[in-house]
Write an enzyme that holds these catalytic residues in place. Structure first.
Site, mmCIF file in Angstrom:
data_model
loop_
_atom_site.group_PDB
_atom_site.id
_atom_site.type_symbol
_atom_site.label_atom_id
_atom_site.label_comp_id
_atom_site.label_asym_id
_atom_site.label_seq_id
_atom_site.Cartn_x
_atom_site.Cartn_y
_atom_site.Cartn_z
ATOM 1 N N ASP A 102 -11.280 34.408 12.611
ATOM 2 C CA ASP A 102 -10.603 35.753 12.201
ATOM 3 C C ASP A 102 -10.755 36.933 13.589
ATOM 4 O OD1 ASP A 102 -9.114 37.859 10.693
ATOM 5 O OD2 ASP A 102 -11.026 38.934 10.799
ATOM 6 N N GLU A 187 -5.175 32.055 12.856
ATOM 7 C CA GLU A 187 -4.016 32.682 12.181
ATOM 8 C C GLU A 187 -2.706 32.556 12.933
ATOM 9 O OE1 GLU A 187 -5.064 36.668 9.856
ATOM 10 O OE2 GLU A 187 -5.956 36.412 11.717
ATOM 11 N N ASP A 283 -14.688 40.743 7.532
ATOM 12 C CA ASP A 283 -14.158 39.727 8.378
ATOM 13 C C ASP A 283 -14.444 38.302 8.158
ATOM 14 O OD1 ASP A 283 -13.042 41.691 9.784
ATOM 15 O OD2 ASP A 283 -14.762 41.994 10.990
#
Ligand code: ZN
Length: 324
Positions: A102, A187, A283
Site C-alpha cells: 500500500d 494498486e 495501512d
C-alpha cells in the site's frame, strides 16, 4: 523516431499530444550508430566530437545499441543502451513470499505483513532548506549579473542532488522488495510519468516547481510511478511476478469481515471496523486487502495467523538503513 514513439503512445491513449521542444528543456542527443565504447580505456568515441573520457557507473552488458548524451547540472552524461538476452532458465516464484503493497504519504509504503518504509521527505528537509534559502537570496540579486548566474548554477546543483537522493531511495526500496518477494501485488493507480515536470535545467532551474500547485501530490505520484516501473523491470529480471489490482475501497474494507464503510476510517492511522470491531493499522489493512484481491487470500490469512493479528507493525525496512 522519438516523435513516432510519442504519437504511437498518444493514439493508444497512454500519453498526451506531443509538445514542441523548448530550448534548454531537454538538451540531449542520441547516436544510433558510429560511436565506439572503449571500456578498458575509459573513453568513448562520439562522431563529430571525438574521443571523450568518461567515468564508469557500471559494466556494459551485451551489445551497445545507441548512446544518448545529455547535460545535467553537474556535468555531461552518456547513457549506453544495450541489447542482451535474458537467461531463460525457468524460475518458479515462491508464492509464500507474496506480498501486498500500500503506497502512502506518511509512510512511503506499507506491506501486508506489517513492515513499512518511511517517507523520504523528512530526510530531504536539509537540502530543501538550502534550496529555499538560495531562492530567497536570488530575489535580491541583479538580473543578468554574474552573481545571479553563479547562484543559478548552485541552485541547479542542489536540485540535481535532491533528485539523485530521491532516485537512489526508489532504487534501493524496489531492490529490497524484489530481493525478498517473488510475487508483489500493488494498486493499479492511474498515474502518469511526470518526471520532467519539476526538474528544471541550468538556465531554468526548477521554475515549474514553484508554479505547480499541489506540488507534493505530483512529486509523490512521480515517485510512485518510478517505483512501480523499477519494481516491474526488476521482477522481470529476477523471474518474479507483479500483479496490479483495482484500488477501489482498499482502505475502507475490513480484512476480517469484508464490510466496506468510510466510518471504518474515523482516524487516519487506525482502521476500526464498525461491523465486527476489528482494529488494526490502517495501512496494513489496506495492504492486506490489496494482496487478497490478487486471489491470494489464503496466503494472506496464513501470514496473518503466523504473525499474530494484534502484532504492532515493525519498521524492518527502515529507510534510515538505506544509505543515500
Ligand atoms: Zn469487520
Amino acid at each position: 523516431m522519438d516523435l513516432y514513439e510519442v504519437f504511437k503512445k498518444f493514439f493508444k491513449g497512454k500519453g498526451g499530444y506531443p509538445k514542441f521542444k523548448k530550448r534548454h528543456s531537454d538538451d540531449g542527443f542520441r547516436y544510433p550508430q558510429g560511436f565506439k565504447v572503449e571500456e578498458d580505456n575509459g573513453r568513448i568515441y562520439l562522431p563529430k566530437i571525438g574521443y571523450v573520457r568518461y567515468r564508469n557507473s557500471r559494466k556494459i552488458e551485451g551489445i551497445p545499441k545507441n548512446v544518448t548524451v545529455r547535460q545535467e547540472a553537474d556535468g555531461w552524461y552518456a547513457s549506453i543502451q544495450c541489447e542482451f538476452e535474458l537467461n531463460n532458465h525457468v524460475i518458479v516464484p515462491n508464492l509464500n513470499t507474496a506480498i501486498g503493497i500500500d503506497m502512502g504519504v506518511k509512510r512511503f509504503l506499507t506491506l501486508s505483513d506489517g513492515n513499512f518504509i518511511k517517507s523520504l521527505e523528512e530526510r530531504l528537509k536539509p537540502i530543501e532548506n538550502k534550496i529555499s534559502l538560495l531562492q530567497r537570496r536570488i530575489k535580491h540579486k541583479v538580473k543578468g549579473s554574474n552573481n545571479i548566474k553563479k547562484a543559478y548554477v548552485k541552485l541547479a546543483l542542489l536540485h540535481k542532488r535532491k533528485a539523485d537522493i530521491r532516485n537512489n531511495f526508489l532504487h534501493q526500496a524496489s531492490t529490497l522488495m524484489v530481493k525478498n518477494h517473488d510475487l508483489i501485488v500493488i494498486e493499479d493507480l492511474k498515474i502518469k510519468n511526470m518526471s520532467k515536470s519539476a526538474k528544471g535545467t541550468i538556465v531554468n532551474p526548477g521554475k515549474n516547481v514553484k508554479a505547480k500547485s499541489g506540488l507534493n501530490r505530483s512529486i509523490l505520484n512521480e515517485a510512485w510511478y518510478k517505483f512501480f516501473t523499477y519494481l516491474e523491470y526488476k521482477l522481470k529480471l529476477n523471474g518474479g511476478i507483479l500483479i496490479k489490482v483495482d484500488p477501489k475501497h482498499t482502505s475502507q474494507t475490513c480484512i476480517q469481515c469484508g464490510h466496506i464503510s468510510k466510518d471504518n476510517r474515523k482516524e487516519q492511522a487506525i482502521f476500526k471496523c464498525v461491523k465486527c470491531g476489528y482494529e488494526t493499522n490502517a495501512d496494513v489493512n489496506a495492504a492486506q486487502n490489496i494482496l487478497r484481491r490478487a486471489g491470494l487470500a489464503r496466503i494472506a490469512c496464513q501470514a496473518n495467523l503466523i504473525r499474530g493479528r494484534q502484532q504492532e507493525p515493525a519498521e524492518v525496512y527502515n529507510s534510515s538503513n538505506i544509505v543515500v
